[in-house]
Every structure is written in structure tokens, then in C-alpha cells.
Motif scaffolding. Sequence first.
Motif, PDB file in Angstrom:
ATOM      1  N   GLN A 266       0.822  -1.207   0.000  1.00 44.31           N
ATOM      2  CA  GLN A 266       0.000   0.000   0.000  1.00 44.31           C
ATOM      3  C   GLN A 266       0.860   1.264   0.000  1.00 44.31           C
ATOM      4  O   GLN A 266       0.523   2.261  -0.643  1.00 44.31           O
ATOM      5  N   ALA A 267       1.983   1.224   0.725  1.00 41.20           N
ATOM      6  CA  ALA A 267       2.899   2.369   0.733  1.00 41.20           C
ATOM      7  C   ALA A 267       3.472   2.592  -0.656  1.00 41.20           C
ATOM      8  O   ALA A 267       3.587   3.738  -1.128  1.00 41.20           O
ATOM      9  N   GLN A 269       2.040   1.670  -3.432  1.00 40.83           N
ATOM     10  CA  GLN A 269       0.925   2.136  -4.264  1.00 40.83           C
ATOM     11  C   GLN A 269       0.726   3.646  -4.122  1.00 40.83           C
ATOM     12  O   GLN A 269       0.538   4.356  -5.119  1.00 40.83           O
ATOM     13  N   SER A 270       0.764   4.134  -2.907  1.00 41.16           N
ATOM     14  CA  SER A 270       0.590   5.575  -2.675  1.00 41.16           C
ATOM     15  C   SER A 270       1.695   6.372  -3.367  1.00 41.16           C
ATOM     16  O   SER A 270       1.445   7.429  -3.960  1.00 41.16           O
ATOM     17  N   ALA A 271       2.915   5.856  -3.293  1.00 42.19           N
ATOM     18  CA  ALA A 271       4.028   6.543  -3.949  1.00 42.19           C
ATOM     19  C   ALA A 271       3.851   6.547  -5.463  1.00 42.19           C
ATOM     20  O   ALA A 271       4.118   7.557  -6.135  1.00 42.19           O
ATOM     21  N   TRP A 272       3.392   5.435  -6.015  1.00 44.98           N
ATOM     22  CA  TRP A 272       3.158   5.341  -7.469  1.00 44.98           C
ATOM     23  C   TRP A 272       2.089   6.340  -7.907  1.00 44.98           C
ATOM     24  O   TRP A 272       2.242   7.025  -8.927  1.00 44.98           O
ATOM     25  N   GLU A 273       1.020   6.431  -7.130  1.00 45.65           N
ATOM     26  CA  GLU A 273      -0.055   7.359  -7.477  1.00 45.65           C
ATOM     27  C   GLU A 273       0.405   8.813  -7.370  1.00 45.65           C
ATOM     28  O   GLU A 273      -0.140   9.694  -8.036  1.00 45.65           O
ATOM     29  N   ALA A 274       1.444   9.063  -6.550  1.00 42.83           N
ATOM     30  CA  ALA A 274       2.013  10.403  -6.435  1.00 42.83           C
ATOM     31  C   ALA A 274       3.104  10.641  -7.484  1.00 42.83           C
ATOM     32  O   ALA A 274       3.797  11.655  -7.435  1.00 42.83           O
ATOM     33  N   CYS A 281       9.179   3.738  -5.160  1.00 45.80           N
ATOM     34  CA  CYS A 281       8.023   2.960  -4.683  1.00 45.80           C
ATOM     35  C   CYS A 281       8.481   1.712  -3.954  1.00 45.80           C
ATOM     36  O   CYS A 281       7.986   1.387  -2.859  1.00 45.80           O
ATOM     37  N   ARG A 284       9.952   2.565  -0.593  1.00 44.17           N
ATOM     38  CA  ARG A 284       8.913   2.829   0.424  1.00 44.17           C
ATOM     39  C   ARG A 284       8.405   1.510   1.012  1.00 44.17           C
ATOM     40  O   ARG A 284       8.196   1.410   2.230  1.00 44.17           O
ATOM     41  N   ARG A 324       4.547   6.606 -12.914  1.00 45.91           N
ATOM     42  CA  ARG A 324       3.218   6.352 -13.462  1.00 45.91           C
ATOM     43  C   ARG A 324       2.988   7.148 -14.742  1.00 45.91           C
ATOM     44  O   ARG A 324       2.457   6.615 -15.719  1.00 45.91           O
TER      45      ARG A 324
END
Length: 365
Positions: A266-267, A269-274, A281, A284, A324
Motif C-alpha cells: 500500500q505504501a 501504491q501511494s508513492a506510485w499514485e504520487a 516505490c 517505500r 506512473r
Amino acid sequence: MRALARLGLFGSIARRPSPALALFCRNMTTGLPPSPIPLFPTVASYRVWRRKAFDEKKSVGFVATMGALHEGHLSLVRRSLAENDLTVMSIFVNPAQFAPHEDLATYPRTLPRDLELLTAISVDTPFGPRSASAVFVPTVSEMYPSGITQSVAEQKGTFVEVKGYGHQMEGRTRPNFFRGVATVVTKLFNVIEPTRTYFGQKDIQQALLLRRLTRDLLLSHPEPQNLFIVPTARDPSTSLALSSRNAYLSPHEREHAAPALYAALQAAQSAWEANASKADCVARAVAVIEETQRKLGDSADIRLDYVDMNDPESFDVLPDGTSRADWEADVGGRPVILSGAIWVGKTRLIDNIVLSRSAAFTKPC
């Protein structure tokens, strides 16, 4: 006899055995536990049942398992019951997908409990309630008539390999795993002849590889578009992906150590979305694992196997500098598989998140 009659195991005409009694007696003589669901230990016995379904033009859904059922398996069964006239499950611990040093001997075998769980499931549909129709429970010799050993170098007979797609991700740690999976599932598809089949997203590489297998081998049962990937079932309190191997975990490991893998993903994923780079990623995610190990100290042993991001079509690893925005500019709407594995004590756990703006990724191709 009177007791059996009260249980409905005898018909009313001239004490003719009912189908339930015939099933009960067959299970007892084959060493199988009694079950209201027909159990088929041989290919020949199952094919008699399957021909009848063909003649009646009934659709057959299929869920392949190694037993030790949990809610993840049962969610696949419910999906099949909702979408098919009949639903078949297989329960077979496949020796070909275990390396000699892995846990074939200790893998949980809980057939009586599995059948109880399966029997309890019923799904209401517009056509009435549906429950499981049959269980295929073959022996090793039935599935491998030429014999089987866990040493690939010593194996004889016919095996299936999906070339170029089994050495990445999970295949990097378990190099012959997908050869064993592809072989046994090809055999199961040949026996069961399913209209539709259902696999869990937790084993995402396996499911995508099998979808490719159905396409490459021109299978009709199932066709590639009828292999469905169902979202991972998770523990409602910890979000731990449900797995038969979770039974190896102690309560402390299950509650405090094992959930670190999904938290790490999940950490990432959040980095990828940012719009962080793939390398950032992964870093993290690794940091979450390391922090969990630091907090738990000597109370639990956590070791990272891998965290990585892969192309779902080739399984190739994304370059470290890819973000991304870079990925979407290069390949459009194709998702990314973010996956990982950790050891908690002696138990290896896997999980993944599909990084996609489209919910259609796990639908048929």
C-alpha cells in the motif's frame, strides 16, 4: 437399516437404496469421508457425471484448489454458483509444484472440514438456490499415471511449460513452480471441461499465466475469456491476504508480522499514485518491512523476499526510473502488477496490488 431409513438413505420402494445411500457407501469403500456432495476420485467416474451435464446442456463452473479451504476459496465458489448451472471443485495437493525442499509433506490436508465448509454454501439465484454439485478428489497416481517425483531432473512423462513467462516474479524464487501448476491445471481442465473457471487475484501471476495457456493451447473448456480472476479475500481486521499457509502462523505472527506485506504494498501504491519512480516505490515498501521488523524485535522474524513492479503481459520488471506518468504515456491504460513476498518465521507469504485506473483488468481478455 431403520436408522438409515430415518436419515433418508433408503428409498421407499422395496428398500431400494437411495442415491444418498449409494453415495455414502461409495465414499466409505473408497476411503473418502461421507458427504452429501458427490465425490469423484477417478477421471472415469467424473466423466460419467460430466457427460450427463453435457447432454443436459448445463454450464459447469470450476474452482481448482489444494484443499485447506478458507473464505478466499469459498468466494470463488459463490461466484461460480451465481454464474453457472453446476459448480465443481477439485481438491488435490499437487506434488509437481513443490520443490524438494518445500512443504509438500506438511501442507494442510483437511478434507472432512473442507467438505463441511463446501456443503454449507448456498447461493440464491433467479433460477433457485444453488450449491456445489461435485468434488473431484483424485489420488496422485490418478493425476500422474507415469509417476511423479519432486526432482524435475528425474521426472518422466508429459509436462506443460509456458516458456518465457515462468521465471519472473514468483518464478525467480520458485523456478519450477509454474511448470507444475501449468501441468496440473491442464490436466484438470481436460478432466473437468469447465464452461467457466475462477482463480484468486492473490496468485495473480499464476492466473494470468493460465489465461495465456488456455489461449496458446486453443482450449475450448475453458476458453480464455471464461477464466475469471476474482479479487483477493482478506482478513477483515488485519487485511492479511487469506491463504492456506496462514495456518502455519502463530497468533502473534498473524496479527502483528504478516500484515506488514500488504501495508508495504500500500505504501508503494501511494508513492506510485504520487508519480514517484518505481525505485522509490519499492524503497517505500522495503522501509515498511524494515520498520515492522524493528518494532517487533525478537518477537517475530520477518525477512523480505522481494517487492517489485511488473508488466502484466510480459511479466518483465519495470525500469527503476519509470513513473506512473512515464508508464501511461508509453503503454496507455495497461496496468502494473505490484507484488511482493516475505518470510514470517518459516512461512512464506505473497500478495499483490494491481495498479490500474481500470477495474476491468481482472476481467476476461
